[in-house]
Enzyme design. Structure first.
Site, mmCIF file in Angstrom:
data_model
loop_
_atom_site.group_PDB
_atom_site.id
_atom_site.type_symbol
_atom_site.label_atom_id
_atom_site.label_comp_id
_atom_site.label_asym_id
_atom_site.label_seq_id
_atom_site.Cartn_x
_atom_site.Cartn_y
_atom_site.Cartn_z
ATOM 1 N N ARG A 188 -11.360 -0.728 2.248
ATOM 2 C CA ARG A 188 -12.873 -0.602 2.426
ATOM 3 C C ARG A 188 -13.598 -0.897 0.977
ATOM 4 O O ARG A 188 -14.345 -0.957 0.533
ATOM 5 C CB ARG A 188 -13.075 0.801 3.448
ATOM 6 C CG ARG A 188 -12.856 2.151 2.573
ATOM 7 C CD ARG A 188 -13.657 3.445 3.281
ATOM 8 N NE ARG A 188 -12.249 3.164 4.174
ATOM 9 C CZ ARG A 188 -11.894 4.295 5.075
ATOM 10 N NH1 ARG A 188 -12.660 5.162 5.289
ATOM 11 N NH2 ARG A 188 -10.455 4.091 6.190
ATOM 12 N N LYS B 282 1.940 7.391 0.411
ATOM 13 C CA LYS B 282 2.369 7.780 1.566
ATOM 14 C C LYS B 282 3.515 8.116 1.773
ATOM 15 O O LYS B 282 4.265 8.794 1.486
ATOM 16 C CB LYS B 282 2.026 6.658 2.648
ATOM 17 C CG LYS B 282 0.836 5.870 2.337
ATOM 18 C CD LYS B 282 0.725 4.163 3.322
ATOM 19 C CE LYS B 282 -0.133 3.795 3.520
ATOM 20 N NZ LYS B 282 -1.170 4.031 4.504
ATOM 21 N N ASP C 96 0.115 -4.680 4.286
ATOM 22 C CA ASP C 96 -1.682 -4.441 4.785
ATOM 23 C C ASP C 96 -2.002 -5.997 3.829
ATOM 24 O O ASP C 96 -3.235 -5.356 3.726
ATOM 25 C CB ASP C 96 -1.081 -3.180 3.726
ATOM 26 C CG ASP C 96 -2.386 -2.464 4.183
ATOM 27 O OD1 ASP C 96 -3.225 -2.117 5.134
ATOM 28 O OD2 ASP C 96 -2.766 -1.465 3.044
ATOM 29 N N ASP D 213 0.547 -1.184 0.276
ATOM 30 C CA ASP D 213 0.043 0.004 -0.237
ATOM 31 C C ASP D 213 0.555 1.270 0.149
ATOM 32 O O ASP D 213 1.426 1.732 1.074
ATOM 33 C CB ASP D 213 -0.862 0.181 1.117
ATOM 34 C CG ASP D 213 -1.804 1.149 1.463
ATOM 35 O OD1 ASP D 213 -2.084 1.794 -0.120
ATOM 36 O OD2 ASP D 213 -2.331 1.591 2.023
#
Length: 509
Positions: free
Chosen positions: A356, A282, A293, A275
């Site tokens: 999600r 990030k 992740d 990720d």
């Protein structure tokens, strides 16, 4: 390429006198009783225990849980040395709180084995009085012995030949066998989490699960849905998240359906193999940890394999939502809209809130089979760490399902805490463009993420969401039976949930 390959020591029952056992080192428990230091080793004669108590005091051992000191063996013990490992309050260890007692034994055995890098033959003489305590000691020892050496120039050749002999009272073979199955599942989860993203990506992850299922035999079936089929069938969350990577996403369905099973457990695991955050990239600091992740997907799969090995009479289906979240010219952008499997649309506000989206796809697919209990597990939010720290997972959802997970966690020693989903947090996910936005307000981020996921769960479904962001990966320091890196949380809790469900524990929406 084998991604799951750690070899654990072989468990044996220590026959005969523990003091004369043919081992390199003997592990003995030490704690406090009425404020005084005392050795707790029922397998040793009182005079030897007294000698070891004196030795423990001489090296400053306080009996704290997991504290380790190694001393030369007295003449009355055949091993070269003795590891004195703390058990805390010995009166408490004998209490009616079996779960707490067993967790002390797991941590003690794990701490002792972590301290023994080179010993090949290890004897354990901890207070084992029943099958549950035998399983706790065996499991803690095996998990404490875990090492991930697959990518080191000098791979550890000593682990394969290691033996752990445990002094037990009565017949505990079945308990040791169960501990071995659980330890293998946790170790396999750790292996996957510890793999670098150069080696573990959606397709290789799927291949590893297929290979593992083949070793299981006909009891487990795997179906891999590739990126072309995902696109055709409308899995927009997985396609959107994986769009920035040259390595396409996968949805892997793993099924165990034993004859006679009347209950069905569905597990949905987040599997972001790396990720970067995507376009909403990030910070560079600590980004290397984002190889972890995919811990939810790894745990879901390995829990299913353990359940199948234990032959629990419950149907289990694991859905592994696998993607790599990368920035590129083809990556999903902030303000893009993706269509989740089943038709709901989501406006992407932050591409680093990707987990999600893939979970939503898999949750909708899992419900098509009408499971009795639906659990999703994910390294989902930094807010989980803010709220509960690095060792306690948050559990949200339908109260009966949420509480069933917490009970299982309490029984297995994997700390989890029930959290609410306040109705007001969902308002922050309202979009003027799509059905939902993928992020809300910073406050209560863990609870808001659960509220978002709940929008993809039908009314009447017994569902719970496990946020394991902190507990799934240990970057601080090793402790008990937990190494640095992947921890294997929450495999043991999921197996216990399946056992309870098979026993017809009531779970209703």
């Amino acid at each position: 390429m084998t991604l799951i390959g750690t070899t654990l020591p072989t468990l044996q029952i220590l026959s005969g006198e523990a003091a004369s056992a043919d081992v390199d080192v003997l592990v003995v428990g030490v704690g406090t009783r009425d404020g005084a230091l005392a050795v707790a080793a029922p397998a040793l004669p009182d005079e030897i225990s007294s000698t070891l108590t004196t030795a423990a005091a001489a090296v400053g051992h306080k009996g704290a849980v997991g504290a380790v000191a190694r001393v030369p063996s007295p003449a009355s013990i055949a091993s070269t040395s003795v590891v004195l490992v703390g058990l805390g309050d010995l009166a408490g260890a004998g209490s009616d709180d079996v779960a707490a007692r067993d967790e002390v034994l797991r941590r003690a055995a794990g701490s002792a084995l972590r301290s023994l890098e080179s010993a090949q033959r290890i004897g354990i003489a901890l207070p084992v009085n029943d099958p549950a305590s035998a399983e706790a000691v065996a499991l803690g020892a095996l998990l404490g012995a875990y090492r991930h050496t697959a990518h080191r120039a000098e791979r550890s050749a000593t682990i394969a030949g290691r033996t752990i002999a445990i002094a037990v009272g009565g017949d505990a073979r079945s308990a040791l066998d169960r501990a071995t199955i659980l330890a293998r599942a946790v170790a396999a989860t750790r292996d996957l989490v510890n793999e670098p993203p150069s080696h573990l990506f959606p397709a290789s992850f799927a291949d590893a699960i297929v290979e593992r299922a083949q070793r299981q035999g006909d009891s487990v079936v795997v179906d891999v849905i590739d990126d072309d089929e995902l696109r055709e069938r409308g899995f927009g969350g997985l396609i959107g998240v994986g769009a920035g990577s040259v390595r396409g996403p996968r949805l892997v369905k793993v099924s165990y359906d034993p004859a006679g099973a009347t209950r069905h457990l569905a597990l949905v695991g987040k599997g972001i193999t790396f990720d970067s955050g995507g376009i909403s990239i990030k910070p560079a600091a600590n980004m290397e940890k984002m190889k972890s992740d995919m811990a939810g997907a790894a745990a879901a799969a390995q829990a299913l394999f353990a359940i199948a090995e234990l032959e629990l009479p419950v149907r289990v289906t694991a859905w592994l939502a696998l993607a790599e979240n990368m920035p590129s010219g083809s990556a999903v952008r902030p303000s893009d809209v993706v269509s989740i499997y089943g038709g709901k649309t989501v406006e992407v506000i932050n591409t680093d809130a990707e987990g999600r989206l893939v979970l939503a796809d898999a949750l909708v697919a899992a419900q098509e089979e009408r499971p009795d209990l639906l659990l999703d597990l994910a390294t989902l939010t930094g807010a989980q760490v803010t709220a509960l720290g690095y060792r306690t997972s948050g559990v949200m959802g339908v109260p009966s399902a949420r509480d069933a997970v917490v009970r299982a966690a309490d029984a297995t020693g994997e700390p989890m805490w029930a959290m609410p989903i306040p109705e007001e947090v969902l308002a922050a996910y309202e979009s003027t463009t799509a059905d939902l936005k993928n992020v809300g307000k910073p406050a209560a981020g863990m609870l808001g993420a659960a509220a978002f996921l709940r929008e993809f769960v039908e009314d009447g479904v017994a569902w719970a969401h496990l946020d394991i962001a902190g507990p799934a990966y240990n970057s601080d320091s090793a402790y008990g039976y937990m190494p640095l890196g992947g921890t294997g949380v929450p495999v043991r809790t999921l197996v216990e949930v399946a056992r309870a469900l098979a026993d017809d524990s009531e779970v209703t929406a």
